[in-house]
Design a protein around this motif. Sequence first.
Motif, PDB file in Angstrom:
ATOM      1  N   THR A 108       0.930  -1.193  -0.113  1.00  8.39           N
ATOM      2  CA  THR A 108       0.036   0.090  -0.176  1.00  8.39           C
ATOM      3  C   THR A 108       0.596   1.277   0.201  1.00  8.39           C
ATOM      4  N   VAL A 109       0.462   2.054  -0.827  1.00  6.75           N
ATOM      5  CA  VAL A 109       1.537   3.388  -1.033  1.00  6.75           C
ATOM      6  C   VAL A 109       0.472   4.236  -0.046  1.00  6.75           C
ATOM      7  N   LEU A 110       1.186   4.806   0.799  1.00  8.34           N
ATOM      8  CA  LEU A 110       0.414   5.664   1.857  1.00  8.34           C
ATOM      9  C   LEU A 110       0.572   7.223   1.445  1.00  8.34           C
ATOM     10  N   ALA A 111       1.527   7.679   1.120  1.00 12.02           N
ATOM     11  CA  ALA A 111       1.819   9.063   0.919  1.00 12.02           C
ATOM     12  C   ALA A 111       3.166   9.465   0.186  1.00 12.02           C
ATOM     13  N   ARG A 112       3.268  10.647  -0.299  1.00 15.05           N
ATOM     14  CA  ARG A 112       4.191  11.481  -1.036  1.00 15.05           C
ATOM     15  C   ARG A 112       4.689  12.744  -0.190  1.00 15.05           C
ATOM     16  N   PRO A 113       5.724  12.206   0.688  1.00 12.59           N
ATOM     17  CA  PRO A 113       5.911  13.361   1.706  1.00 12.59           C
ATOM     18  C   PRO A 113       6.683  14.536   0.982  1.00 12.59           C
ATOM     19  N   THR A 114       7.517  14.151  -0.181  1.00 13.25           N
ATOM     20  CA  THR A 114       8.121  15.183  -0.674  1.00 13.25           C
ATOM     21  C   THR A 114       8.209  14.737  -2.333  1.00 13.25           C
ATOM     22  N   PRO A 115       8.431  15.549  -3.134  1.00 10.65           N
ATOM     23  CA  PRO A 115       8.391  15.236  -4.639  1.00 10.65           C
ATOM     24  C   PRO A 115       9.242  14.298  -5.188  1.00 10.65           C
ATOM     25  N   THR A 116      10.001  13.643  -4.282  1.00  4.26           N
ATOM     26  CA  THR A 116      11.037  12.511  -4.768  1.00  4.26           C
ATOM     27  C   THR A 116      11.066  11.580  -3.785  1.00  4.26           C
ATOM     28  N   THR A 117      10.058  11.308  -2.755  1.00  4.49           N
ATOM     29  CA  THR A 117       9.983  10.237  -1.665  1.00  4.49           C
ATOM     30  C   THR A 117       8.389   9.693  -1.511  1.00  4.49           C
ATOM     31  N   TRP A 118       8.397   8.355  -1.465  1.00  7.51           N
ATOM     32  CA  TRP A 118       7.030   8.000  -1.241  1.00  7.51           C
ATOM     33  C   TRP A 118       7.174   6.944   0.029  1.00  7.51           C
ATOM     34  N   ARG A 119       6.198   7.196   0.892  1.00 10.12           N
ATOM     35  CA  ARG A 119       6.200   6.261   2.068  1.00 10.12           C
ATOM     36  C   ARG A 119       5.067   5.043   1.816  1.00 10.12           C
ATOM     37  N   LEU A 120       5.345   3.866   2.034  1.00  2.00           N
ATOM     38  CA  LEU A 120       4.410   2.737   1.856  1.00  2.00           C
ATOM     39  C   LEU A 120       4.422   1.924   2.807  1.00  2.00           C
ATOM     40  N   LYS A 121       3.748   0.707   2.773  1.00  2.95           N
ATOM     41  CA  LYS A 121       3.506  -0.313   3.877  1.00  2.95           C
ATOM     42  C   LYS A 121       3.355  -1.643   3.133  1.00  2.95           C
ATOM     43  N   ILE A 122       4.561  -2.553   3.509  1.00  2.00           N
ATOM     44  CA  ILE A 122       4.651  -3.787   3.187  1.00  2.00           C
ATOM     45  C   ILE A 122       4.010  -5.007   4.286  1.00  2.00           C
ATOM     46  N   THR A 123       3.281  -5.464   3.920  1.00  2.00           N
ATOM     47  CA  THR A 123       2.624  -6.576   4.577  1.00  2.00           C
ATOM     48  C   THR A 123       2.894  -8.217   4.111  1.00  2.00           C
ATOM     49  N   ARG A 124       3.568  -8.765   4.889  1.00  2.00           N
ATOM     50  CA  ARG A 124       3.740 -10.229   4.660  1.00  2.00           C
ATOM     51  C   ARG A 124       3.339 -11.106   5.436  1.00  2.00           C
ATOM     52  N   ARG A 125       2.308 -11.740   5.187  1.00  2.00           N
ATOM     53  CA  ARG A 125       1.469 -12.563   6.021  1.00  2.00           C
ATOM     54  C   ARG A 125       2.092 -13.982   6.073  1.00  2.00           C
ATOM     55  N   PRO A 126       2.088 -14.810   6.997  1.00  2.00           N
ATOM     56  CA  PRO A 126       2.610 -16.186   6.923  1.00  2.00           C
ATOM     57  C   PRO A 126       1.749 -17.056   5.360  1.00  2.00           C
ATOM     58  N   ALA A 127       2.577 -17.561   5.000  1.00  2.00           N
ATOM     59  CA  ALA A 127       1.750 -18.411   3.614  1.00  2.00           C
ATOM     60  C   ALA A 127       1.076 -19.482   4.201  1.00  2.00           C
ATOM     61  N   ARG A 128      -0.189 -19.767   3.699  1.00  2.00           N
ATOM     62  CA  ARG A 128      -0.887 -20.851   4.096  1.00  2.00           C
ATOM     63  C   ARG A 128      -0.240 -22.222   3.206  1.00  2.00           C
ATOM     64  N   PRO A 129      -0.538 -23.159   3.866  1.00  2.00           N
ATOM     65  CA  PRO A 129       0.140 -24.473   3.277  1.00  2.00           C
ATOM     66  C   PRO A 129      -0.721 -24.649   2.060  1.00  2.00           C
ATOM     67  N   THR A 130      -1.910 -24.208   1.851  1.00  2.00           N
ATOM     68  CA  THR A 130      -2.812 -24.764   0.924  1.00  2.00           C
ATOM     69  C   THR A 130      -2.723 -23.640  -0.490  1.00  2.00           C
ATOM     70  N   THR A 131      -2.022 -22.667  -0.072  1.00  2.00           N
ATOM     71  CA  THR A 131      -1.524 -21.652  -1.336  1.00  2.00           C
ATOM     72  C   THR A 131      -0.532 -21.959  -2.101  1.00  2.00           C
ATOM     73  N   PRO A 132      -0.796 -22.261  -3.263  1.00  2.00           N
ATOM     74  CA  PRO A 132       0.158 -22.807  -4.289  1.00  2.00           C
ATOM     75  C   PRO A 132       1.034 -21.770  -4.774  1.00  2.00           C
ATOM     76  N   PRO A 133       2.608 -21.879  -4.629  1.00  2.00           N
ATOM     77  CA  PRO A 133       3.329 -20.870  -4.866  1.00  2.00           C
ATOM     78  C   PRO A 133       3.113 -20.088  -6.181  1.00  2.00           C
ATOM     79  N   ALA A 134       2.400 -20.658  -7.184  1.00  2.00           N
ATOM     80  CA  ALA A 134       2.043 -19.964  -8.401  1.00  2.00           C
ATOM     81  C   ALA A 134       1.347 -18.594  -7.922  1.00  2.00           C
TER      82      ALA A 134
END
Length: 422
Positions: free
Chosen positions: A388-414
């Motif tokens: 999720t891109v949260l904000a653009r604090p300056t003309p040359t910077t962007w603040r974002l959030k990366i969320t990585r949840r534990p993968a479920r065994p049933t979720t195929p890598p594809a």
Amino acid sequence: MTGRRTAAVAALTAALCAFTAPVASQAGEVRAPGRPPSGPCALRARTPGVSEGARTPRGFARSHGTVRAVTFFIDFPDAPARISPRQRYAEFFPAVARHFRTASYGRLDYRATPVPRWIRMAHPYRWYGITRAAAFEPGRDDGYAAIAREILAAADDEVDFRRYDLINVLATPQAGPPATRDVRSVTFAGGPTGLRTDDGVPFRNASFIWSRQTGDSPYRVLVHENAHAFGLPDLYATATRTPVGHWDPMDEDWGPSNDFLAWHKWKLGWLARREVFCLSRPGSRTLTLTSATRPGGTKLAVVPLSPTRALTLEARAPNRVDHLVCRPGVLLSLVATDLPSGAAPVRTIDATPGSRGCHTTDPNVTPALTDAPFRPGESWSRGPLTITVLARPTPTTWRLKITRRPARPTTPPATLTAAPPP
């Protein structure tokens, strides 16, 4: 050094002194290179030769520090040069050197030395059988091997190939079809070609440039070809399918100038360790990405998805080598180190799928991907990942959030690596 070579070198030195085009890029101090990529985000290659693997194998040219290129000029009996070597050289230099210096944040000092005369080939152009993607076959009497042998026969006495990292061969533009019909420029990089110079070094990391590219920065065909010598692969899948578009010259090297992907800059040693963020475990992190328009800051975020796949994030905004950025924002790409050069090893994720793009007037640019970056308030999710891109604090910077949840065994890598078609 033999008397014959001493005289030849003296003649070459005198010719270079009279050569009016600049022969080197020496503006400013060369910055120390970043450390070679390492850690869980530095994916290993799974294909031979050039690849998206974070570490480039031996045999390729150095891509940071002072790198020296020797440049030859060739013409043919049926396609004699109509311009001087100085004019042909000026089509590429000092522009190529400046492009690399800017894109590398001063970590690549590219120095070009021309051998300022046309070397006439022994046979007509068609005799050599040069076609798109023709191989270097040392056992043949024609093709690139024959051209290389004739170059060495004409110049080996005066050139010490031990001093150079790259070899550039600029053919007269009249030889072969125009680039709009058939692009024949090629690089033989990495492994030896089977041909050696009198100095005992292999004839390799050699770029052959034919015709002229179109667009407002046609010199970048040599940027593209030399980048192969540094270890970068072709990103396009076919001549009409461009999965990355104008976000890297290894896909589209024509039209307006464009910068390299941050993943490539890391691979080439242009990013310091502190400029790369790696999220290899489940969790949530908020960070700020800084575009190439200013030094420092985090330039690349990497989320490894498998031993050979990763999601990369970078900020893109207009700068001196990135002229066409009509929608500044955060660019997301999927990198695959198990796909070979020319098999779309990188795919840009389009924030606006189905749109016409924001730059639709240049025939040299894939318009649909020009508005690919994500802007504040926009998100992308796939499997356990959410960006999720949260904000653009300056003309040359962007603040974002990366969320990585534990993968479920049933979720195929594809489901983690699939990308929408470009």
